[in-house]
Motif scaffolding. Structure first.
Motif, PDB file in Angstrom:
ATOM      1  N   LYS A   1       7.180  -7.309  -5.546  1.00  0.00           N
ATOM      2  CA  LYS A   1       6.215  -6.438  -6.226  1.00  0.00           C
ATOM      3  C   LYS A   1       6.305  -6.599  -7.740  1.00  0.00           C
ATOM      4  O   LYS A   1       7.384  -6.603  -8.300  1.00  0.00           O
ATOM      5  CB  LYS A   1       6.485  -4.962  -5.895  1.00  0.00           C
ATOM      6  CG  LYS A   1       5.800  -4.438  -4.699  1.00  0.00           C
ATOM      7  CD  LYS A   1       6.041  -2.947  -4.557  1.00  0.00           C
ATOM      8  CE  LYS A   1       5.235  -2.210  -5.604  1.00  0.00           C
ATOM      9  NZ  LYS A   1       5.413  -0.782  -5.606  1.00  0.00           N
TER      10      LYS A   1
ATOM     11  N   VAL B   1      16.364   1.780  -2.088  1.00  0.00           N
ATOM     12  CA  VAL B   1      15.026   1.785  -2.683  1.00  0.00           C
ATOM     13  C   VAL B   1      14.721   3.144  -3.286  1.00  0.00           C
ATOM     14  O   VAL B   1      15.300   4.164  -2.890  1.00  0.00           O
ATOM     15  CB  VAL B   1      13.896   1.434  -1.661  1.00  0.00           C
ATOM     16  CG1 VAL B   1      14.118   0.076  -1.036  1.00  0.00           C
ATOM     17  CG2 VAL B   1      13.744   2.511  -0.607  1.00  0.00           C
TER      18      VAL B   1
ATOM     19  N   PRO C   1       4.586  -1.411   2.820  1.00  0.00           N
ATOM     20  CA  PRO C   1       4.222  -2.813   3.033  1.00  0.00           C
ATOM     21  C   PRO C   1       3.857  -3.094   4.487  1.00  0.00           C
ATOM     22  O   PRO C   1       4.380  -2.453   5.398  1.00  0.00           O
ATOM     23  CB  PRO C   1       5.469  -3.587   2.622  1.00  0.00           C
ATOM     24  CG  PRO C   1       6.566  -2.613   2.553  1.00  0.00           C
ATOM     25  CD  PRO C   1       5.990  -1.247   2.462  1.00  0.00           C
TER      26      PRO C   1
ATOM     27  N   PHE D   1       5.893  -1.624 -10.189  1.00  0.00           N
ATOM     28  CA  PHE D   1       6.762  -0.676  -9.502  1.00  0.00           C
ATOM     29  C   PHE D   1       6.319   0.765  -9.684  1.00  0.00           C
ATOM     30  O   PHE D   1       6.983   1.685  -9.235  1.00  0.00           O
ATOM     31  CB  PHE D   1       8.228  -0.866  -9.912  1.00  0.00           C
ATOM     32  CG  PHE D   1       8.507  -0.648 -11.362  1.00  0.00           C
ATOM     33  CD1 PHE D   1       8.787   0.610 -11.846  1.00  0.00           C
ATOM     34  CD2 PHE D   1       8.501  -1.720 -12.239  1.00  0.00           C
ATOM     35  CE1 PHE D   1       9.056   0.806 -13.189  1.00  0.00           C
ATOM     36  CE2 PHE D   1       8.772  -1.532 -13.585  1.00  0.00           C
ATOM     37  CZ  PHE D   1       9.041  -0.259 -14.054  1.00  0.00           C
TER      38      PHE D   1
ATOM     39  N   ILE E   1      11.563   2.905   5.319  1.00  0.00           N
ATOM     40  CA  ILE E   1      11.579   3.161   3.876  1.00  0.00           C
ATOM     41  C   ILE E   1      12.394   4.426   3.604  1.00  0.00           C
ATOM     42  O   ILE E   1      13.208   4.469   2.680  1.00  0.00           O
ATOM     43  CB  ILE E   1      10.151   3.287   3.309  1.00  0.00           C
ATOM     44  CG1 ILE E   1       9.480   1.914   3.304  1.00  0.00           C
ATOM     45  CG2 ILE E   1      10.167   3.902   1.909  1.00  0.00           C
ATOM     46  CD1 ILE E   1       7.998   1.936   2.965  1.00  0.00           C
TER      47      ILE E   1
ATOM     48  N   LEU F   1       9.461  -5.768  -1.189  1.00  0.00           N
ATOM     49  CA  LEU F   1       9.520  -4.965  -2.412  1.00  0.00           C
ATOM     50  C   LEU F   1       9.999  -5.769  -3.613  1.00  0.00           C
ATOM     51  O   LEU F   1       9.565  -5.523  -4.741  1.00  0.00           O
ATOM     52  CB  LEU F   1      10.417  -3.745  -2.207  1.00  0.00           C
ATOM     53  CG  LEU F   1       9.885  -2.676  -1.273  1.00  0.00           C
ATOM     54  CD1 LEU F   1      10.907  -1.569  -1.086  1.00  0.00           C
ATOM     55  CD2 LEU F   1       8.576  -2.105  -1.804  1.00  0.00           C
ATOM     56  N   GLU F   2      10.881  -6.713  -3.361  1.00  0.00           N
ATOM     57  CA  GLU F   2      11.389  -7.533  -4.452  1.00  0.00           C
ATOM     58  C   GLU F   2      10.258  -8.322  -5.120  1.00  0.00           C
ATOM     59  O   GLU F   2      10.308  -8.590  -6.325  1.00  0.00           O
ATOM     60  CB  GLU F   2      12.452  -8.496  -3.935  1.00  0.00           C
ATOM     61  CG  GLU F   2      13.051  -9.350  -5.032  1.00  0.00           C
ATOM     62  CD  GLU F   2      14.024 -10.369  -4.505  1.00  0.00           C
ATOM     63  OE1 GLU F   2      15.111 -10.487  -5.100  1.00  0.00           O
ATOM     64  OE2 GLU F   2      13.708 -11.054  -3.509  1.00  0.00           O
TER      65      GLU F   2
ATOM     66  N   GLU G   1       6.640   6.170   1.015  1.00  0.00           N
ATOM     67  CA  GLU G   1       6.179   4.956   0.343  1.00  0.00           C
ATOM     68  C   GLU G   1       7.232   4.526  -0.664  1.00  0.00           C
ATOM     69  O   GLU G   1       7.784   5.347  -1.394  1.00  0.00           O
ATOM     70  CB  GLU G   1       4.840   5.197  -0.356  1.00  0.00           C
ATOM     71  CG  GLU G   1       3.712   5.484   0.612  1.00  0.00           C
ATOM     72  CD  GLU G   1       2.376   5.654  -0.076  1.00  0.00           C
ATOM     73  OE1 GLU G   1       2.323   5.761  -1.314  1.00  0.00           O
ATOM     74  OE2 GLU G   1       1.365   5.674   0.649  1.00  0.00           O
ATOM     75  N   ALA G   2       7.489   3.236  -0.717  1.00  0.00           N
ATOM     76  CA  ALA G   2       8.506   2.684  -1.619  1.00  0.00           C
ATOM     77  C   ALA G   2       7.876   2.249  -2.925  1.00  0.00           C
ATOM     78  O   ALA G   2       6.729   1.793  -2.948  1.00  0.00           O
ATOM     79  CB  ALA G   2       9.195   1.502  -0.955  1.00  0.00           C
ATOM     80  N   THR G   3       8.627   2.391  -4.011  1.00  0.00           N
ATOM     81  CA  THR G   3       8.149   1.910  -5.309  1.00  0.00           C
ATOM     82  C   THR G   3       8.897   0.662  -5.744  1.00  0.00           C
ATOM     83  O   THR G   3       8.289  -0.297  -6.182  1.00  0.00           O
ATOM     84  CB  THR G   3       8.272   2.999  -6.394  1.00  0.00           C
ATOM     85  OG1 THR G   3       9.617   3.473  -6.433  1.00  0.00           O
ATOM     86  CG2 THR G   3       7.327   4.145  -6.112  1.00  0.00           C
ATOM     87  N   THR G   4      10.219   0.664  -5.599  1.00  0.00           N
ATOM     88  CA  THR G   4      11.015  -0.463  -6.082  1.00  0.00           C
ATOM     89  C   THR G   4      12.414  -0.450  -5.466  1.00  0.00           C
ATOM     90  O   THR G   4      12.833   0.548  -4.889  1.00  0.00           O
ATOM     91  CB  THR G   4      11.122  -0.407  -7.624  1.00  0.00           C
ATOM     92  OG1 THR G   4      11.756  -1.592  -8.099  1.00  0.00           O
ATOM     93  CG2 THR G   4      11.914   0.796  -8.095  1.00  0.00           C
TER      94      THR G   4
END
Length: 121
Positions: free
Chosen positions: A18, A50, A27, A21, A41, A15-16, A64-67
């Motif tokens: 990405k 996150v 991922p 965001f 997540i 995520l870092e 789902e992760a964004t940031t």
């Protein structure tokens, strides 16, 4: 499903990297299923590491992760170094503590502090 701190760390590292965001992702992490990653997540989100979106339905679990959050960046900055990470995990396990994100934050802080002050950890 068991919590896997190594998987959590790998997700944070991905995520870092990405650039965007605004687009949520699950991922791809080698040797882990989409379900395992989505579950972690969710755990990372619950720990405040996150930002994530819950797309789950009755039939599936899809987070789902964004940031990373600011706390997530701090955690990852402490956990990035493989030696520090391994020493911190060993510290938690040797003391019989539960392997939680909160305990890892404490262990990472103590390991880094010992390294900065030059004392053995």
């Amino acid at each position: 499903m068991k919590r896997d701190m190594e998987l959590g760390r790998k997700i944070l590292l991905v995520l870092e990297e990405k650039e965007d965001f605004s687009t949520p992702i699950i991922p791809e992490v080698p040797e882990h299923t989409k379900i395992e990653v989505a579950y972690h997540i969710k755990l990372l989100h619950q720990a405040g590491l996150v930002e994530a979106i819950n797309w789950s339905s009755d039939s599936d679990n899809e987070w789902e992760a964004t940031t990373l959050t600011s706390i997530g960046h701090d955690f990852l900055d402490a956990a990035r170094n493989e030696t520090i990470w391994k020493k911190s995990k060993a510290m938690v396990l040797e003391n019989g503590a539960a392997m939680t994100f909160e305990m890892m934050k404490i262990a990472l802080t103590e390991t880094l502090k010992a390294q900065l002050l030059g004392s053995p950890s």
